[in-house]
Design an enzyme around this catalytic site. Structure first.
Site, short mmCIF file in Angstrom:
data_model
loop_
_atom_site.label_atom_id
_atom_site.label_comp_id
_atom_site.label_asym_id
_atom_site.label_seq_id
_atom_site.Cartn_x
_atom_site.Cartn_y
_atom_site.Cartn_z
N ARG A 142 0.83 -1.20 0.00
CA ARG A 142 0.00 0.00 0.00
C ARG A 142 0.87 1.26 0.00
NH1 ARG A 142 -5.51 0.60 1.01
NH2 ARG A 142 -5.74 -1.57 1.59
N HIS A 168 -19.73 10.72 0.76
CA HIS A 168 -20.10 9.39 1.24
C HIS A 168 -21.62 9.26 1.18
CE1 HIS A 168 -19.65 5.66 3.38
NE2 HIS A 168 -20.62 6.01 4.19
N MET A 222 -12.47 4.31 -4.31
CA MET A 222 -12.81 3.17 -3.46
C MET A 222 -11.59 2.46 -2.88
SD MET A 222 -15.99 3.63 -3.52
CE MET A 222 -16.88 2.23 -2.86
N ARG A 223 -10.51 3.17 -2.67
CA ARG A 223 -9.36 2.61 -1.96
C ARG A 223 -9.26 3.28 -0.59
NH1 ARG A 223 -8.55 -1.89 -4.00
NH2 ARG A 223 -6.56 -2.02 -2.91
#
Ligand code: GAR
Length: 196
Positions: free
Chosen positions: A65, A109, A90-91
């Site tokens: 990551r 969100h 979406m990470r």
């Protein structure tokens, strides 16, 4: 004029709404649309709007990551953004990444935060029997879907609603809310935007 980078993973409808709002006397302009997925439909839409695009494919960094985020940094920093908008990105981002952009990174969100952080927000609202649902724009901090709330839009849950129906009905509210928040935020005003 503030420079805005928009991070996407999918269709990019919020990105399009943001980009189209940044005209005329708006205090910001889009300078980059960055996706973690080379197949994201929003990339072509950004190019059609004349915005530079970039891809940092997370699959090129399996189990690493920090290397993925290093590449995100380098790519973002080259565009010198003042504000970063996560728009269906979406990470999950680490604390190291969010700290670097704290105070200048926003997210939308699809729930009325602090309810339903994470995924499957529409189904969770239905399962809970909520009579109202909505979306939130907030500043991004190290904690997922947390951080100071900059705006919310609400809508009623109707008989026969499904998660897909809620998502479809919410999307135009997301577009209106995010655009209104960004306009204020880019002008230095962090007063929350409330759309009924
Ligand atoms: C939007 O509904 C956004 O709120 C949601 O993804 C969708 C992206 O649609 N974001 C999240 O769930 C973030 N956790 P779009 O690509 O058409 O803007």
């Amino acid at each position: 004029m503030k420079r805005v980078a928009i991070l996407i993973s999918g269709g990019g409808s919020n990105m399009v709404a943001l980009a189209q709002s940044m005209t005329g006397d708006h205090p910001a302009r889009p300078v980059l649309v960055l996706s973690n997925d080379p197949d994201a439909g929003g990339l072509a839409k950004a190019r059609d709007l004349g915005i530079d695009t970039a891809v940092v494919d997370h699959r090129e960094f399996p189990n690493d990551r920090s290397a993925f985020e290093d590449r995100l940094h380098v790519t973002l920093d080259a565009a010198q953004p003042d504000i970063i908008c996560l728009a269906g990105f979406m990470r999950i981002l680490t604390e190291g990444f969010t700290a670097r952009y704290e105070g200048r990174m926003l997210n939308i969100h699809p729930s009325l935060l602090p309810m339903y952080k994470g995924l499957h927000t529409h189904q969770r609202a239905l399962d809970a029997g909520d009579v109202e649902h909505g979306c939130t724009v907030h500043e991004v901090t190290a904690r997922l879907d947390d951080g100071p709330i900059l705006g919310q839009a609400r809508m009623a849950v109707q008989d026969g609603d499904t998660a897909d129906k809620l998502a479809a009905r919410l999307l135009p509210l997301e577009h209106a809310l995010y655009s209104a928040v960004l306009r204020r935020y880019a002008a230095g005003d962090r007063t929350p935007v409330i759309l009924a």
